[in-house]
Design a protein around this motif. Sequence first.
Motif, PDB file in Angstrom:
ATOM      1  N   LEU A  62     -53.106 -16.137 -18.469  1.00 39.33           N
ATOM      2  CA  LEU A  62     -52.799 -15.305 -17.297  1.00 39.33           C
ATOM      3  C   LEU A  62     -53.765 -15.565 -16.149  1.00 39.33           C
ATOM      4  O   LEU A  62     -53.361 -15.594 -14.980  1.00 39.33           O
ATOM      5  CB  LEU A  62     -52.815 -13.824 -17.688  1.00 39.33           C
ATOM      6  CG  LEU A  62     -51.671 -13.370 -18.591  1.00 39.33           C
ATOM      7  CD1 LEU A  62     -51.873 -11.913 -18.995  1.00 39.33           C
ATOM      8  CD2 LEU A  62     -50.332 -13.547 -17.909  1.00 39.33           C
ATOM      9  N   LYS A  63     -55.042 -15.771 -16.491  1.00 43.11           N
ATOM     10  CA  LYS A  63     -56.026 -16.081 -15.443  1.00 43.11           C
ATOM     11  C   LYS A  63     -55.673 -17.388 -14.749  1.00 43.11           C
ATOM     12  O   LYS A  63     -55.710 -17.480 -13.518  1.00 43.11           O
ATOM     13  CB  LYS A  63     -57.428 -16.185 -16.046  1.00 43.11           C
ATOM     14  CG  LYS A  63     -58.050 -14.869 -16.405  1.00 43.11           C
ATOM     15  CD  LYS A  63     -59.444 -15.109 -16.963  1.00 43.11           C
ATOM     16  CE  LYS A  63     -60.089 -13.845 -17.451  1.00 43.11           C
ATOM     17  NZ  LYS A  63     -61.432 -14.102 -18.008  1.00 43.11           N
ATOM     18  N   LYS A  64     -55.338 -18.402 -15.552  1.00 40.73           N
ATOM     19  CA  LYS A  64     -54.999 -19.711 -14.968  1.00 40.73           C
ATOM     20  C   LYS A  64     -53.722 -19.628 -14.143  1.00 40.73           C
ATOM     21  O   LYS A  64     -53.641 -20.222 -13.064  1.00 40.73           O
ATOM     22  CB  LYS A  64     -54.866 -20.758 -16.073  1.00 40.73           C
ATOM     23  CG  LYS A  64     -56.203 -21.154 -16.662  1.00 40.73           C
ATOM     24  CD  LYS A  64     -56.057 -22.209 -17.730  1.00 40.73           C
ATOM     25  CE  LYS A  64     -57.428 -22.569 -18.282  1.00 40.73           C
ATOM     26  NZ  LYS A  64     -57.370 -23.616 -19.297  1.00 40.73           N
ATOM     27  N   ALA A  65     -52.731 -18.899 -14.637  1.00 42.69           N
ATOM     28  CA  ALA A  65     -51.481 -18.743 -13.894  1.00 42.69           C
ATOM     29  C   ALA A  65     -51.724 -18.025 -12.571  1.00 42.69           C
ATOM     30  O   ALA A  65     -51.188 -18.417 -11.529  1.00 42.69           O
ATOM     31  CB  ALA A  65     -50.456 -17.992 -14.738  1.00 42.69           C
ATOM     32  N   THR A  66     -52.537 -16.990 -12.610  1.00 43.20           N
ATOM     33  CA  THR A  66     -52.856 -16.243 -11.393  1.00 43.20           C
ATOM     34  C   THR A  66     -53.587 -17.133 -10.395  1.00 43.20           C
ATOM     35  O   THR A  66     -53.269 -17.130  -9.193  1.00 43.20           O
ATOM     36  CB  THR A  66     -53.707 -15.001 -11.725  1.00 43.20           C
ATOM     37  OG1 THR A  66     -52.969 -14.167 -12.621  1.00 43.20           O
ATOM     38  CG2 THR A  66     -54.060 -14.222 -10.477  1.00 43.20           C
ATOM     39  N   GLU A  67     -54.551 -17.903 -10.883  1.00 46.79           N
ATOM     40  CA  GLU A  67     -55.283 -18.817  -9.991  1.00 46.79           C
ATOM     41  C   GLU A  67     -54.347 -19.848  -9.373  1.00 46.79           C
ATOM     42  O   GLU A  67     -54.452 -20.166  -8.193  1.00 46.79           O
ATOM     43  CB  GLU A  67     -56.422 -19.517 -10.750  1.00 46.79           C
ATOM     44  CG  GLU A  67     -57.632 -18.646 -10.959  1.00 46.79           C
ATOM     45  CD  GLU A  67     -58.256 -18.159  -9.655  1.00 46.79           C
ATOM     46  OE1 GLU A  67     -58.419 -18.957  -8.697  1.00 46.79           O
ATOM     47  OE2 GLU A  67     -58.574 -16.956  -9.586  1.00 46.79           O
ATOM     48  N   TRP A  68     -53.391 -20.351 -10.173  1.00 47.35           N
ATOM     49  CA  TRP A  68     -52.443 -21.334  -9.667  1.00 47.35           C
ATOM     50  C   TRP A  68     -51.601 -20.724  -8.545  1.00 47.35           C
ATOM     51  O   TRP A  68     -51.426 -21.329  -7.484  1.00 47.35           O
ATOM     52  CB  TRP A  68     -51.550 -21.825 -10.810  1.00 47.35           C
ATOM     53  CG  TRP A  68     -50.576 -22.871 -10.383  1.00 47.35           C
ATOM     54  CD1 TRP A  68     -50.804 -24.212 -10.259  1.00 47.35           C
ATOM     55  CD2 TRP A  68     -49.211 -22.660  -9.984  1.00 47.35           C
ATOM     56  NE1 TRP A  68     -49.668 -24.852  -9.823  1.00 47.35           N
ATOM     57  CE2 TRP A  68     -48.670 -23.916  -9.646  1.00 47.35           C
ATOM     58  CE3 TRP A  68     -48.397 -21.539  -9.897  1.00 47.35           C
ATOM     59  CZ2 TRP A  68     -47.358 -24.073  -9.219  1.00 47.35           C
ATOM     60  CZ3 TRP A  68     -47.086 -21.701  -9.474  1.00 47.35           C
ATOM     61  CH2 TRP A  68     -46.585 -22.951  -9.145  1.00 47.35           C
TER      62      TRP A  68
END
Length: 75
Positions: free
Chosen positions: A5-11
């Motif tokens: 979720l963190k990586k998706a949000t950053e993307w």
Amino acid sequence: MMEFLKKATEWVLDKEEQAAQNCKIDLEDVQKQIHLILEKRAKIQKECEENLAELDHILDRLEKIKEKEESCRRS
């Protein structure tokens, strides 16, 4: 799962930042997102403060119990 979720949000934020740099972003959408995040932050902060207050209460009670036990040992 949290890492995903963190990586998706950053993307998503990177894509929105790129769109903003190219003047292709809806300011209203960004403002809505800011508002939602501020609301969520306030809710989480309140919950954390309530939890910390409860933990402080428990610690105080435990300290008093400890003091009573120590006074029994001195007697």
